[in-house]
Design an enzyme around this catalytic site. Structure first.
Site, PDB file in Angstrom:
ATOM      1  N   GLY A 129       0.794  -1.234   0.000  1.00  0.00           N
ATOM      2  CA  GLY A 129       0.000   0.000   0.000  1.00  0.00           C
ATOM      3  C   GLY A 129       0.820   1.274   0.000  1.00  0.00           C
ATOM      4  O   GLY A 129       0.344   2.314   0.475  1.00  0.00           O
ATOM      5  N   LYS A 130       2.008   1.229  -0.556  1.00  0.00           N
ATOM      6  CA  LYS A 130       2.875   2.415  -0.553  1.00  0.00           C
ATOM      7  C   LYS A 130       2.288   3.552  -1.383  1.00  0.00           C
ATOM      8  O   LYS A 130       2.380   4.718  -1.002  1.00  0.00           O
ATOM      9  CB  LYS A 130       4.267   2.030  -1.050  1.00  0.00           C
ATOM     10  CG  LYS A 130       5.003   1.057  -0.121  1.00  0.00           C
ATOM     11  CD  LYS A 130       6.374   0.686  -0.641  1.00  0.00           C
ATOM     12  CE  LYS A 130       6.318  -0.099  -1.920  1.00  0.00           C
ATOM     13  NZ  LYS A 130       5.614  -1.403  -1.782  1.00  0.00           N
ATOM     14  N   THR A 131       1.688   3.226  -2.524  1.00  0.00           N
ATOM     15  CA  THR A 131       1.095   4.264  -3.371  1.00  0.00           C
ATOM     16  C   THR A 131      -0.044   4.968  -2.662  1.00  0.00           C
ATOM     17  O   THR A 131      -0.154   6.203  -2.692  1.00  0.00           O
ATOM     18  CB  THR A 131       0.598   3.658  -4.700  1.00  0.00           C
ATOM     19  OG1 THR A 131       1.703   3.070  -5.391  1.00  0.00           O
ATOM     20  CG2 THR A 131      -0.037   4.728  -5.575  1.00  0.00           C
ATOM     21  N   THR A 132      -0.898   4.222  -1.983  1.00  0.00           N
ATOM     22  CA  THR A 132      -2.001   4.807  -1.217  1.00  0.00           C
ATOM     23  C   THR A 132      -1.473   5.726  -0.127  1.00  0.00           C
ATOM     24  O   THR A 132      -1.996   6.827   0.101  1.00  0.00           O
ATOM     25  CB  THR A 132      -2.860   3.692  -0.592  1.00  0.00           C
ATOM     26  OG1 THR A 132      -3.351   2.836  -1.625  1.00  0.00           O
ATOM     27  CG2 THR A 132      -4.033   4.263   0.184  1.00  0.00           C
ATOM     28  N   GLU A 168       9.305   6.578  -1.799  1.00  0.00           N
ATOM     29  CA  GLU A 168       8.846   5.191  -1.867  1.00  0.00           C
ATOM     30  C   GLU A 168      10.067   4.288  -1.978  1.00  0.00           C
ATOM     31  O   GLU A 168      10.759   4.276  -2.987  1.00  0.00           O
ATOM     32  CB  GLU A 168       7.918   4.992  -3.066  1.00  0.00           C
ATOM     33  CG  GLU A 168       7.352   3.585  -3.145  1.00  0.00           C
ATOM     34  CD  GLU A 168       6.396   3.398  -4.304  1.00  0.00           C
ATOM     35  OE1 GLU A 168       5.785   2.323  -4.403  1.00  0.00           O
ATOM     36  OE2 GLU A 168       6.282   4.324  -5.139  1.00  0.00           O
ATOM     37  N   ILE A 202      -1.736  -7.871  -4.953  1.00  0.00           N
ATOM     38  CA  ILE A 202      -0.972  -8.007  -6.198  1.00  0.00           C
ATOM     39  C   ILE A 202      -1.841  -8.641  -7.279  1.00  0.00           C
ATOM     40  O   ILE A 202      -1.853  -8.200  -8.429  1.00  0.00           O
ATOM     41  CB  ILE A 202       0.299  -8.855  -5.958  1.00  0.00           C
ATOM     42  CG1 ILE A 202       1.277  -8.096  -5.075  1.00  0.00           C
ATOM     43  CG2 ILE A 202       0.961  -9.219  -7.279  1.00  0.00           C
ATOM     44  CD1 ILE A 202       2.415  -8.952  -4.546  1.00  0.00           C
ATOM     45  N   LEU A 203      -2.590  -9.677  -6.900  1.00  0.00           N
ATOM     46  CA  LEU A 203      -3.459 -10.351  -7.862  1.00  0.00           C
ATOM     47  C   LEU A 203      -4.559  -9.415  -8.364  1.00  0.00           C
ATOM     48  O   LEU A 203      -4.901  -9.406  -9.550  1.00  0.00           O
ATOM     49  CB  LEU A 203      -4.078 -11.598  -7.224  1.00  0.00           C
ATOM     50  CG  LEU A 203      -3.106 -12.729  -6.856  1.00  0.00           C
ATOM     51  CD1 LEU A 203      -3.865 -13.878  -6.199  1.00  0.00           C
ATOM     52  CD2 LEU A 203      -2.338 -13.221  -8.079  1.00  0.00           C
TER      53      LEU A 203
END
Length: 243
Positions: free
Chosen positions: A37-40, A108, A168-169
């Site tokens: 969840g780094k982007t979030t 990130e 990821i899926l």
């Protein structure tokens, strides 16, 4: 005369301190497994005008003079791991070195997780031969000692391997379609050893651990708990960006 000398010394120290603060903003590395969840997380903090946010330079990894190194590494890791990680180390160094006007920098990942987590994993899996690991490590040691790659804080977005793999899926990135669950599980353990147990390599900054298993609908409450620490609010009060 002594008082004048003391005053000059004090002024010099103040100028040196100010220069240091300008050259090195409060720098936070956002670390975690693939799918943590780094982007979030970065999107949440990107709304503040005194925060500079740097996402992983994935587009550079997908186009290095026309070569998609990320895709090549996933398809044939034994052949391309060294090439890929060499370029990752270079691009992450550039992230560390980018000059900004804002007092806070959120990155990130970092040059440290590139070496301590991903090269470590490739080494353990035999995907990178010991001489290749030695070359990567020599460059890493030289760069981190001679360049300003210092971190003031690490935010560890801690997820279970199961949650990370499920995400990821769902996002279905083309390069990640062949990533097995065992890889995510092993990478989780490496992050745990580095940032939680502190038994692997060197943890070179204080660590804040967030429960990143939480759903997007409630995860912002977790972010807000730690905003004063993440954004060094004692020195740089927040202002929302205007769009």
């Amino acid at each position: 005369m002594k008082s004048v000398k003391n005053l000059i010394t004090k002024m010099a120290n103040t100028l040196a301190s100010s220069k240091s603060e300008l050259c090195h903003p409060f720098t936070v590395a956002v670390e975690g497994n693939v799918g943590s969840g780094k982007t979030t997380f970065l999107n949440h903090f990107n709304k503040y005008e005194n925060v500079a946010v740097f996402a992983e330079p994935i587009e550079l990894w997908r186009d290095c003079d026309g070569y998609n190194l990320l895709d090549l590494m996933y398809k044939d890791p034994k052949k391309y791991s060294f090439t890929f990680q060499s370029y990752v180390q270079l691009t992450m160094l550039r992230q560390h070195q980018k000059k900004i006007q804002q007092p806070v920098k959120l990155m990130e990942r970092s040059i440290y997780s590139a070496r301590y987590c991903f090269v470590e994993k490739m080494s353990r899996d035999g995907l990178m031969a010991p001489p290749a690991v030695a070359v990567i490590d020599q460059w890493f040691q030289y760069v981190t000692k001679s360049q300003d790659t210092n971190l003031d804080l690490i935010v560890y977005l801690r997820t279970s391997p199961e949650v990370a793999y499920e995400r990821i899926l769902k996002r279905n990135r083309s390069e990640e379609r062949t990533v097995p669950f065992e890889y995510i599980k092993a990478l989780h353990e490496i992050h745990e050893d580095w940032l939680m147990k502190k038994t692997l390599h060197k943890c070179n900054a204080p660590v804040i651990v967030l429960n990143a298993n939480l759903d997007k609908s409630v995860i912002e409450e977790e972010y807000q708990k730690y905003e004063p620490h993440i954004l060094n609010l004692n020195k740089s009060p927040l202002r929302a960006k205007s769009y």
